[in-house]
Scaffold this motif. Structure first.
Motif, mmCIF file in Angstrom:
data_model
loop_
_atom_site.group_PDB
_atom_site.id
_atom_site.type_symbol
_atom_site.label_atom_id
_atom_site.label_comp_id
_atom_site.label_asym_id
_atom_site.label_seq_id
_atom_site.Cartn_x
_atom_site.Cartn_y
_atom_site.Cartn_z
ATOM 1 N N PRO A 123 10.387 -86.235 102.029
ATOM 2 C CA PRO A 123 11.870 -85.788 102.813
ATOM 3 C C PRO A 123 11.714 -85.192 101.255
ATOM 4 O O PRO A 123 12.071 -83.932 101.115
ATOM 5 C CB PRO A 123 12.817 -86.410 103.241
ATOM 6 C CG PRO A 123 12.511 -87.647 104.232
ATOM 7 C CD PRO A 123 11.184 -87.988 103.504
ATOM 8 N N TRP A 124 11.861 -85.881 100.002
ATOM 9 C CA TRP A 124 11.304 -86.109 98.302
ATOM 10 C C TRP A 124 10.665 -85.270 98.023
ATOM 11 O O TRP A 124 10.956 -83.860 97.656
ATOM 12 C CB TRP A 124 12.076 -87.299 97.773
ATOM 13 C CG TRP A 124 13.533 -87.326 98.158
ATOM 14 C CD1 TRP A 124 13.950 -88.767 98.831
ATOM 15 C CD2 TRP A 124 14.914 -86.855 98.086
ATOM 16 N NE1 TRP A 124 14.736 -89.034 98.991
ATOM 17 C CE2 TRP A 124 15.445 -88.358 98.334
ATOM 18 C CE3 TRP A 124 15.239 -86.234 96.749
ATOM 19 C CZ2 TRP A 124 17.003 -87.947 98.090
ATOM 20 C CZ3 TRP A 124 16.707 -85.624 97.466
ATOM 21 C CH2 TRP A 124 17.403 -86.868 97.406
ATOM 22 N N TYR A 125 9.560 -85.610 98.831
ATOM 23 C CA TYR A 125 8.228 -84.951 98.650
ATOM 24 C C TYR A 125 8.540 -83.406 98.714
ATOM 25 O O TYR A 125 7.625 -82.102 98.366
ATOM 26 C CB TYR A 125 6.823 -85.508 99.446
ATOM 27 C CG TYR A 125 5.766 -84.699 98.530
ATOM 28 C CD1 TYR A 125 4.599 -84.788 98.631
ATOM 29 C CD2 TYR A 125 5.290 -83.853 100.379
ATOM 30 C CE1 TYR A 125 3.663 -84.046 98.053
ATOM 31 C CE2 TYR A 125 3.948 -83.234 100.261
ATOM 32 C CZ TYR A 125 3.733 -82.976 99.284
ATOM 33 O OH TYR A 125 2.440 -82.581 98.955
ATOM 34 N N ALA A 126 8.613 -83.044 100.456
ATOM 35 C CA ALA A 126 9.385 -82.025 100.926
ATOM 36 C C ALA A 126 9.794 -80.517 100.266
ATOM 37 O O ALA A 126 10.099 -79.862 99.975
ATOM 38 C CB ALA A 126 9.910 -81.896 102.918
ATOM 39 N N LEU A 127 11.519 -81.246 99.801
ATOM 40 C CA LEU A 127 11.852 -80.808 98.537
ATOM 41 C C LEU A 127 11.922 -80.212 97.980
ATOM 42 O O LEU A 127 11.916 -78.717 97.409
ATOM 43 C CB LEU A 127 13.115 -81.751 98.297
ATOM 44 C CG LEU A 127 14.008 -80.979 97.779
ATOM 45 C CD1 LEU A 127 15.610 -80.222 98.304
ATOM 46 C CD2 LEU A 127 14.585 -82.426 97.385
#
Length: 157
Positions: free
Chosen positions: A56-60
């Protein structure tokens, strides 16, 4: 002992998502139980959970490029040129990005929480990032578990 692996996977994901939730504390707690399973399966479960929790941090990082502030920054010619050159370099040399992700996963430099966001912004492959993080974190967590097991064995003697 499947519950130990499943719990470790879940706690690894939670630790990756929520700053201040240390996976190392969990590993210290399960250090006394790994004799029945082994260090490597527990380290792998923690690493896979941690890697999945970082996605999810990658997606952010990927989504942040659409935010108004970021769009205004990208309208600046110097910023846009530098960004595009970094993306181009990363695409032409994917091994360097993955090596950096691996190093970050093992030793924490650059900090993995920061680098995973940058990886998203640079459009690195999410699957390659997950594999690099899982391999690196497995090594890191096996070392941590090994140290806990060694300390526990030392005090048992």
């Amino acid at each position: 002992m499947w519950w130990l692996l499943l719990g470790t996977l879940g706690f690894g994901a939670l630790s990756a998502l929520v700053p201040g939730v240390p996976i190392e504390a969990w590993l210290g707690g399960v250090g006394a139980l790994v004799d029945q399973i082994g260090i490597w399966p527990v380290a792998f479960a923690a690493a896979l959970g941690h890697g999945l929790g970082k996605l999810p941090w990658y997606a952010l990082g990927r989504w942040s490029l659409g935010w108004p502030w970021m769009r205004r920054q990208m309208e600046k010619p110097a910023v846009a040129t530098r960004y595009e050159s970094l993306v181009d370099w990363t695409e032409r040399h994917p091994g360097w990005g993955q090596a950096t992700m691996l190093a970050s996963s093992v030793v924490g430099l650059p900090p993995l929480a920061v680098f995973i966001v940058v990886a998203g912004q640079l459009r690195m492959s999410p699957l390659a990032c997950l594999v690099s993080m899982t391999v690196g974190r497995t090594l890191r967590f096996a070392g941590i578990l090994g140290a806990f097991v060694w300390a526990i064995d030392l005090f048992r003697s």
